[in-house]
Scaffold this motif. Structure first.
Motif, PDB file in Angstrom:
ATOM      1  N   MET A   1      -1.931  -5.514   0.717  1.00 22.11           N
ATOM      2  CA  MET A   1      -3.249  -5.623   0.085  1.00 22.11           C
ATOM      3  C   MET A   1      -3.271  -6.849  -0.816  1.00 22.11           C
ATOM      4  O   MET A   1      -2.358  -7.018  -1.651  1.00 22.11           O
ATOM      5  CB  MET A   1      -3.553  -4.363  -0.725  1.00 22.11           C
ATOM      6  CG  MET A   1      -3.421  -3.068   0.054  1.00 22.11           C
ATOM      7  SD  MET A   1      -3.720  -1.593  -0.957  1.00 22.11           S
ATOM      8  CE  MET A   1      -5.494  -1.694  -1.151  1.00 22.11           C
TER       9      MET A   1
ATOM     10  N   ILE B   1      -7.836  -1.594  -4.455  1.00 21.76           N
ATOM     11  CA  ILE B   1      -6.416  -1.253  -4.589  1.00 21.76           C
ATOM     12  C   ILE B   1      -6.249   0.074  -5.330  1.00 21.76           C
ATOM     13  O   ILE B   1      -5.553   0.987  -4.860  1.00 21.76           O
ATOM     14  CB  ILE B   1      -5.661  -2.375  -5.319  1.00 21.76           C
ATOM     15  CG1 ILE B   1      -5.632  -3.639  -4.456  1.00 21.76           C
ATOM     16  CG2 ILE B   1      -4.231  -1.935  -5.653  1.00 21.76           C
ATOM     17  CD1 ILE B   1      -5.028  -4.849  -5.146  1.00 21.76           C
TER      18      ILE B   1
ATOM     19  N   PRO C   1       0.811  -1.224   0.000  1.00 20.40           N
ATOM     20  CA  PRO C   1       0.000   0.000   0.000  1.00 20.40           C
ATOM     21  C   PRO C   1       0.844   1.274   0.000  1.00 20.40           C
ATOM     22  O   PRO C   1       0.324   2.355  -0.238  1.00 20.40           O
ATOM     23  CB  PRO C   1      -0.810  -0.123   1.300  1.00 20.40           C
ATOM     24  CG  PRO C   1       0.014  -1.008   2.173  1.00 20.40           C
ATOM     25  CD  PRO C   1       0.703  -1.970   1.252  1.00 20.40           C
ATOM     26  N   ARG C   2       2.132   1.127   0.231  1.00 22.00           N
ATOM     27  CA  ARG C   2       3.015   2.299   0.247  1.00 22.00           C
ATOM     28  C   ARG C   2       3.637   2.562  -1.123  1.00 22.00           C
ATOM     29  O   ARG C   2       3.675   3.699  -1.584  1.00 22.00           O
ATOM     30  CB  ARG C   2       4.126   2.106   1.289  1.00 22.00           C
ATOM     31  CG  ARG C   2       5.040   3.319   1.459  1.00 22.00           C
ATOM     32  CD  ARG C   2       6.039   3.095   2.575  1.00 22.00           C
ATOM     33  NE  ARG C   2       6.943   2.003   2.263  1.00 22.00           N
ATOM     34  CZ  ARG C   2       8.068   2.137   1.549  1.00 22.00           C
ATOM     35  NH1 ARG C   2       8.400   3.327   1.060  1.00 22.00           N
ATOM     36  NH2 ARG C   2       8.837   1.106   1.328  1.00 22.00           N
TER      37      ARG C   2
ATOM     38  N   HIS D   1      -7.304   2.980  -3.268  1.00 21.13           N
ATOM     39  CA  HIS D   1      -6.339   3.355  -2.225  1.00 21.13           C
ATOM     40  C   HIS D   1      -5.334   4.366  -2.763  1.00 21.13           C
ATOM     41  O   HIS D   1      -5.020   5.364  -2.093  1.00 21.13           O
ATOM     42  CB  HIS D   1      -5.613   2.105  -1.727  1.00 21.13           C
ATOM     43  CG  HIS D   1      -4.431   2.399  -0.863  1.00 21.13           C
ATOM     44  ND1 HIS D   1      -4.544   2.730   0.477  1.00 21.13           N
ATOM     45  CD2 HIS D   1      -3.090   2.440  -1.154  1.00 21.13           C
ATOM     46  CE1 HIS D   1      -3.342   2.943   0.987  1.00 21.13           C
ATOM     47  NE2 HIS D   1      -2.444   2.779   0.022  1.00 21.13           N
TER      48      HIS D   1
END
Length: 245
Positions: A185, A208, A166-167, A211
């Motif tokens: 994720m 995804i 997620p980063r 996000h």
């Protein structure tokens, strides 16, 4: 100054007594605004509907002026958009995200081509959601936040990819995730081009892309919340997923 191009109508707002200011997305001029004389008239209002494909001629005394559009319809997408709530929500999401993301007067020819193909699929509800997910992935790439799903960020392996960071937006394999798996994720195979495009996997993929659209693009670049139209579309799509079990 004058130019001519085709384009997709993104928005319309009143201007004066009978005119309208429209914003369009074109392959060579990007997102571009201009005034249409009589754009709010009975003749033109049905033509100037978001999603419409238009033949456009823009002119202004100076390049940085708002300018005037002459717009002729090439094809309408209203009937396809009104076929279902999901289709209408989808059209509204595409136009809202383009208005939200794209800087004015900067060309994105590849994204334009993808957008035209996507909108032409509005009348194909079994195909459109997957095409839309792929479009969001392309949009992120054009805006500088593309996902790298080519190999595992930890091991370099190209097989067994199961998560997305997620980063960083990079893929991670099961072996590479280790004890960090619960912080990553889940990566649906459909985002790797595998499988038939099941709705549940598409919904997972939209979480995804959402996000990175909301947590990175909206916060770091645009510095405004993501348009509510996208959340409405996702809710409508997840309703379909639930109904189909």
């Amino acid at each position: 100054m004058e130019w001519r191009d085709q384009g997709i109508l993104l928005s319309v707002r009143p201007h004066g007594e009978s005119g309208a200011i429209i914003e369009v997305f074109t392959p060579s001029r990007g997102r571009h605004a201009g005034v249409v004389r009589g754009g709010a008239s009975r003749k033109m209002a049905p033509v100037l509907q978001p999603g419409a494909q238009l033949d456009l001629q823009w002119s202004a005394r100076l390049e940085d002026h708002l300018g005037m559009f002459r717009a002729e319809p090439l094809r309408s997408r209203s009937a396809a958009a009104m076929a279902s709530r999901l289709s209408l929500a989808g059209l509204n999401t595409v136009t809202a995200l383009l208005l939200f993301c794209l800087p004015e007067r900067q060309a994105y020819a590849d994204l334009y081509a993808r957008t035209e193909v996507l909108l032409d699929l509005l009348g194909a509800p079994e195909v459109w959601p997957l095409a839309y997910l792929q479009w969001e992935m392309a949009l992120l790439g054009e805006m500088g936040f593309g996902l790298d799903l080519s190999c595992c960020a930890v091991t370099g392996a190209r097989d067994g990819l199961a998560y997305v960071s997620p980063r960083t937006g990079r893929a991670v394999s099961r072996a590479g995730a280790g004890d960090w798996a619960d912080r990553l994720m889940p990566l649906p195979p459909i985002m790797l081009g595998q499988g038939a495009g099941e709705d549940a996997q598409i919904a997972q993929g939209l979480r995804i892309t959402g996000h990175f659209l909301s947590g990175r693009l909206a916060l770091e670049v645009v510095q405004k919340p993501l348009p509510e139209a996208r959340a409405r579309f996702v809710r409508q799509f997840e309703k379909r997923v639930a109904e189909r079990g």
